[in-house]
Design an enzyme around this catalytic site. Structure first.
Site, PDB file in Angstrom:
ATOM      1  CB  SER A 135     -22.532   4.057   5.411  1.00  0.00           C
ATOM      2  OG  SER A 135     -23.346   4.778   6.315  1.00  0.00           O
ATOM      3  CE  LYS A 161     -21.293   5.103   8.914  1.00  0.00           C
ATOM      4  NZ  LYS A 161     -20.271   6.146   8.701  1.00  0.00           N
ATOM      5  CE  LYS A 163     -24.944   7.168   8.678  1.00  0.00           C
ATOM      6  NZ  LYS A 163     -23.982   8.130   9.235  1.00  0.00           N
ATOM      7  CG  ASP A 188     -22.250   7.161  12.027  1.00  0.00           C
ATOM      8  OD1 ASP A 188     -22.170   7.840  13.078  1.00  0.00           O
ATOM      9  OD2 ASP A 188     -21.995   7.623  10.898  1.00  0.00           O
ATOM     10  CD  GLU A 213     -18.903   7.020  11.812  1.00  0.00           C
ATOM     11  OE1 GLU A 213     -19.128   5.887  11.332  1.00  0.00           O
ATOM     12  OE2 GLU A 213     -18.778   8.026  11.106  1.00  0.00           O
ATOM     13  CG  ASP A 238     -18.107  11.514  11.114  1.00  0.00           C
ATOM     14  OD1 ASP A 238     -17.572  12.537  10.677  1.00  0.00           O
ATOM     15  OD2 ASP A 238     -19.046  10.951  10.491  1.00  0.00           O
ATOM     16  CE  LYS A 262     -18.083  11.326   7.158  1.00  0.00           C
ATOM     17  NZ  LYS A 262     -19.399  11.749   7.661  1.00  0.00           N
ATOM     18  N   GLY A 290     -17.542   8.855   4.269  1.00  0.00           N
ATOM     19  CA  GLY A 290     -18.115   9.375   3.026  1.00  0.00           C
ATOM     20  C   GLY A 290     -19.197  10.388   3.309  1.00  0.00           C
TER      21      GLY A 290
HETATM   22  O1  OSB Z   1     -21.897  10.211   9.453  1.00  0.00           O
HETATM   23  O2  OSB Z   1     -20.671   9.123   8.150  1.00  0.00           O
HETATM   24  C1  OSB Z   1     -21.639   9.849   8.324  1.00  0.00           C
HETATM   25  C2  OSB Z   1     -23.474  10.384   5.011  1.00  0.00           C
HETATM   26  C3  OSB Z   1     -23.815  11.716   5.127  1.00  0.00           C
HETATM   27  C4  OSB Z   1     -23.491  12.403   6.257  1.00  0.00           C
HETATM   28  C5  OSB Z   1     -22.821  11.753   7.306  1.00  0.00           C
HETATM   29  C6  OSB Z   1     -22.453  10.421   7.196  1.00  0.00           C
HETATM   30  C7  OSB Z   1     -22.826   9.719   6.046  1.00  0.00           C
HETATM   31  C8  OSB Z   1     -22.577   8.294   5.857  1.00  0.00           C
HETATM   32  C9  OSB Z   1     -22.588   7.771   4.460  1.00  0.00           C
HETATM   33  O3  OSB Z   1     -22.464   7.508   6.751  1.00  0.00           O
HETATM   34  C10 OSB Z   1     -21.239   7.496   3.928  1.00  0.00           C
HETATM   35  C11 OSB Z   1     -21.256   7.255   2.447  1.00  0.00           C
HETATM   36  O4  OSB Z   1     -21.661   6.181   2.033  1.00  0.00           O
HETATM   37  O5  OSB Z   1     -20.855   8.166   1.686  1.00  0.00           O
HETATM   38 MG    MG Z   2     -20.446   9.310  10.711  1.00  0.00          MG
END
Ligand code: OSB
Ligand code: MG
Length: 369
Positions: A135, A161, A163, A188, A213, A238, A262, A290
């Site tokens: 991510s 992925k 953001k 995401d 996402e 999510d 999660k 994560g």
């Molecule tokens: O939305 O998935 C998410 C990290 C912190 C809070 C929300 C998210 C995330 C990530 C990172 O996308 C996932 C990771 O690499 O742990």
């Molecule tokens: Mg997410």
């Protein structure tokens, strides 16, 4: 099995690389590690609540307070046969899922160690290795993002992925498609959009993304349903899914075609397994999200990903993607095909690097029977 002692540690660890999402830029993780002591063993859990209530309502302080005032009393000095019992007992306390999951995770690890089985086996997981992606945060400079994607593809990650946020979305995704072609790509949004952005999502729909996402509000499943009905790209929820019942309702409405599980967001491993099983029944593939975990939370994520319906590569990247030094030994590594081997040692299957755990601990509280 009797829980003789519970320890809460608050830790602070700096990330290797700043992580920008639509809700904030994170450069550090402040989180909690929970230890459950009993039968001469120690189980470890991670509470993934963040320092700020920007992803969900929980913070390190609220989670600490819930564990301190309520959860510790339901656990310390108590006998249990199976960790599912805690999911039932914790249910009286509304939400506060990350607090619950941190404690419950330590109890699952303790249970698996007591039985002499891996946490994956305790959960019913059979895979010997799990597929992972990465991510990547928003970057000011697209060349920096390109370099990061390039490097992660070379390292073998099976899913990219990225953001997105308003102003850093369609152009970025188009540019990635042009540059890298037919890679496993998803976006995401962390709830940054509304139904008024339908034209934008129609454009994204042309990019053959694996999924989008959480495009809409963190607590919505109605608008997501409308959006999903307009798109061929699967919507993955999510933030909107906090429980088995949330998943059941979203599936029934048709609000998503994929769910990101999660452990922290859904209140623990027992609930995560239940959601997994429900999704499997409804042909909704899942993957493990994560929260920028340390090695302990990461080990829990690997264990849950061994369940059969985790068919999409997760965000559970190796330790080195986040940390200069991890608190487990060995750290989590990924092979060049983008897979993480599941350990065959009992419980979470990793030793604790006591020196690092101590070094990153900023506060400790002990609860004894
Ligand atoms: O939305 O998935 C998410 C990290 C912190 C809070 C929300 C998210 C995330 C990530 C990172 O996308 C996932 C990771 O690499 O742990
Ligand atoms: Mg997410």
């Amino acid at each position: 099995m009797k829980v003789e002692k519970l320890v809460i540690r608050k830790l602070s660890m700096d990330l290797k690389h700043p992580f920008e999402t639509s809700f904030m830029t994170q450069t550090n993780r402040t989180f909690m590690i929970i230890e459950a002591h009993g039968e001469g063993l120690v189980g470890y859990g991670e509470c993934v609540a963040t320092a700020y209530p920007y992803y969900s309502e929980e913070t390190v302080s609220t989670a600490y307070s819930i564990i301190d005032e309520f959860l510790s009393k339901l656990v310390v000095g108590k006998d249990f046969d199976h960790p599912d019992e805690f999911n039932e007992q914790f249910a009286r306390i509304k939400r506060n899922n990350m607090a619950k999951a941190g404690v419950e995770g330590a109890l699952w690890d303790l249970y698996a160690k007591f039985k002499g089985i891996t946490l994956a086996e305790a959960l019913g997981g059979k895979k010997k290795e799990v597929a992972v992606g990465v991510s990547l945060g928003i970057e000011e400079d697209i060349e920096v993002l390109f370099d990061r994607i390039d490097q992660h593809l070379k390292d073998g990650f099976q899913k990219i992925k990225v953001k997105i946020k308003p102003g850093k979305d369609i152009e970025v995704l188009r540019a990635i498609r042009e540059r890298f072609g037919d890679i496993n790509l998803m976006a995401d949004a962390n709830s940054a959009y509304s139904l008024a952005d339908l034209p934008l999502f129609k454009e994204m729909d042309k990019l053959d993304l694996m999924m989008i996402e959480q495009p809409l509000e963190h607590d919505d499943i109605v608008d997501h349903r409308k959006l999903q009905s307009e798109l061929k790209t699967p919507i993955c929820l999510d933030e909107s899914i906090h429980s088995y019942d949330d998943a059941r309702r979203a599936i029934e409405l048709g609000s998503c075609k994929v769910i990101n599980i999660k452990i922290g967001r859904v209140g623990g491993l027992s609930e995560a397994v239940a959601i997994h099983d429900l999704c499997q029944k409804h042909n909704i593939p899942v993957w493990c999200g994560g929260m920028l975990e340390s090695g302990i939370g990461r080990a829990h994520n690997i264990a849950i990903t061994t369940l059969a319906n985790f068919t999409i590569p997760g965000d559970t990247s190796p330790s080195s993607r986040y940390w200069h030094e991890d608190i487990i030994e060995p750290e989590v590594i990924m092979n060049k095909h983008g897979n993480i081997a599941v350990t065959d040692k009992p419980g979470i299957g990793y030793d604790i690097n006591e020196e690092n755990l101590k070094k990153f601990t900023i506060d400790t509280k002990v609860y004894k029977a």
